[in-house]
Design a protein around this motif. Structure first.
Motif, PDB file in Angstrom:
ATOM      1  N   PHE A 154      -2.307  -1.139  -6.571  1.00  0.00           N
ATOM      2  CA  PHE A 154      -2.858  -0.822  -5.306  1.00  0.00           C
ATOM      3  C   PHE A 154      -4.268  -0.576  -5.212  1.00  0.00           C
ATOM      4  O   PHE A 154      -5.075  -0.259  -6.073  1.00  0.00           O
ATOM      5  N   ARG A 155      -5.030  -1.142  -3.914  1.00  0.00           N
ATOM      6  CA  ARG A 155      -6.359  -0.830  -3.630  1.00  0.00           C
ATOM      7  C   ARG A 155      -6.389   0.554  -3.041  1.00  0.00           C
ATOM      8  O   ARG A 155      -5.996   0.955  -2.242  1.00  0.00           O
ATOM      9  N   LYS A 171      -3.994  -1.721   7.585  1.00  0.00           N
ATOM     10  CA  LYS A 171      -4.800  -2.129   6.421  1.00  0.00           C
ATOM     11  C   LYS A 171      -4.060  -3.293   5.580  1.00  0.00           C
ATOM     12  O   LYS A 171      -4.868  -4.265   5.150  1.00  0.00           O
ATOM     13  N   LEU A 172      -2.676  -3.518   5.910  1.00  0.00           N
ATOM     14  CA  LEU A 172      -2.236  -4.705   5.254  1.00  0.00           C
ATOM     15  C   LEU A 172      -2.310  -5.942   6.269  1.00  0.00           C
ATOM     16  O   LEU A 172      -2.114  -7.022   5.728  1.00  0.00           O
ATOM     17  N   ASP A 197      -6.916   0.742   0.545  1.00  0.00           N
ATOM     18  CA  ASP A 197      -5.785   0.747   1.231  1.00  0.00           C
ATOM     19  C   ASP A 197      -4.892   1.817   1.375  1.00  0.00           C
ATOM     20  O   ASP A 197      -4.131   1.597   2.117  1.00  0.00           O
ATOM     21  N   VAL A 198      -5.101   2.532   0.542  1.00  0.00           N
ATOM     22  CA  VAL A 198      -4.126   3.927   0.643  1.00  0.00           C
ATOM     23  C   VAL A 198      -4.470   4.779   1.770  1.00  0.00           C
ATOM     24  O   VAL A 198      -5.563   4.960   2.098  1.00  0.00           O
ATOM     25  N   ALA A 203      -1.784   2.337   7.886  1.00  0.00           N
ATOM     26  CA  ALA A 203      -1.107   1.493   6.672  1.00  0.00           C
ATOM     27  C   ALA A 203      -1.054   0.191   6.962  1.00  0.00           C
ATOM     28  O   ALA A 203      -1.264  -0.784   6.417  1.00  0.00           O
ATOM     29  N   THR A 222       0.857  -1.326   0.090  1.00  0.00           N
ATOM     30  CA  THR A 222       0.114  -0.096   0.058  1.00  0.00           C
ATOM     31  C   THR A 222       0.966   1.242   0.097  1.00  0.00           C
ATOM     32  O   THR A 222       2.103   1.172  -0.169  1.00  0.00           O
TER      33      THR A 222
END
Length: 222
Positions: free
Chosen positions: A133-134, A160-161, A137-138, A157, A110
């Motif tokens: 990248f989604r 998100k991962l 997710d950024v 971040a 991300t």
């Protein structure tokens, strides 16, 4: 490359080498606001490496509210975006190949950036970032949370991962970014110096490698 990791990219100065365009856009915008020329010395002392509040209040000579800073900064970003389009600024050398590798290897990734929503919209459209990248997710810091060197952007971040911080590799080009990643628990940081040429980053906590750009990156060394 160890497949049991996640990768977080800073964007400006890391994924694209755009530092001079930020400086030029500030110079042009300040000259419009103040009706005074901005010298090369002013650029190096009062613009390069400074945040919007510092830049604006120095040249305008009075304190600004957060709303005014946001408004003025957006005007500057419009100039910046026009320069990026006009000069057809490309992704950092070697980045596209590395992103394709991460995609094929199914390695989570991300972006964690101080930039604003308008700029990130431009980047996604111009560089077709949706291939790698989604959007959801950024993590975009400007206007949403404390920016780097606060760890908040990186903590978001990492979340998100869905991986622990010790499994994350971060790519950064600035001292504030390295500090943010390290404060978030990341201990595998790669400094990208092709835009800033800041070779001193390799001495900072958490930085274990330095590359000029992604053509120097060997995934097998992860």
């Amino acid at each position: 490359m160890n497949k049991d990791i996640g990768v977080i990219f800073d964007f400006n100065g890391t994924c694209i080498f755009d530092g001079k365009y930020h400086n030029i856009s500030w110079q042009r915008y300040i000259e419009e606001l103040s009706l005074q020329p901005v010298s090369d010395r002013d650029m190096s002392v009062w613009i390069a490496g400074k945040n919007p509040k510092e830049i604006l209040e120095h040249f305008l000579g009075y304190e600004l509210s957060d709303n005014m800073i946001d408004q003025f900064s957006e005007e500057k970003e419009r100039i910046y975006r026009s320069l990026i389009i006009k000069d057809n600024v490309e992704l950092a050398p070697g980045l596209e190949s590395f992103l394709n590798y991460l995609l094929l290897a199914q390695i989570p990734r991300t972006i964690a950036t101080n930039t604003d929503l308008g700029n990130m919209n431009l980047y996604f459209e111009r560089y077709d970032l949706g291939k790698w990248f989604r959007w959801e997710d950024v993590v975009i810091g400007a206007g949403n949370m404390p920016i780097k060197p606060s760890p908040e952007i990186y903590l978001a971040a990492i979340n998100k991962l869905g991986l622990p911080a010790e499994k994350i590799v971060a790519f950064e080009d600035s001292e504030s970014g390295v500090k943010a990643a390290y404060a978030a628990g990341i201990r595998h940081i790669i400094a990208v110096t092709g835009d800033s040429w800041n070779t001193s980053l390799i001495k900072m906590d958490g930085v274990y490698a330095s590359i000029k750009d992604f053509t120097e990156l060997n995934p097998d060394n992860f």
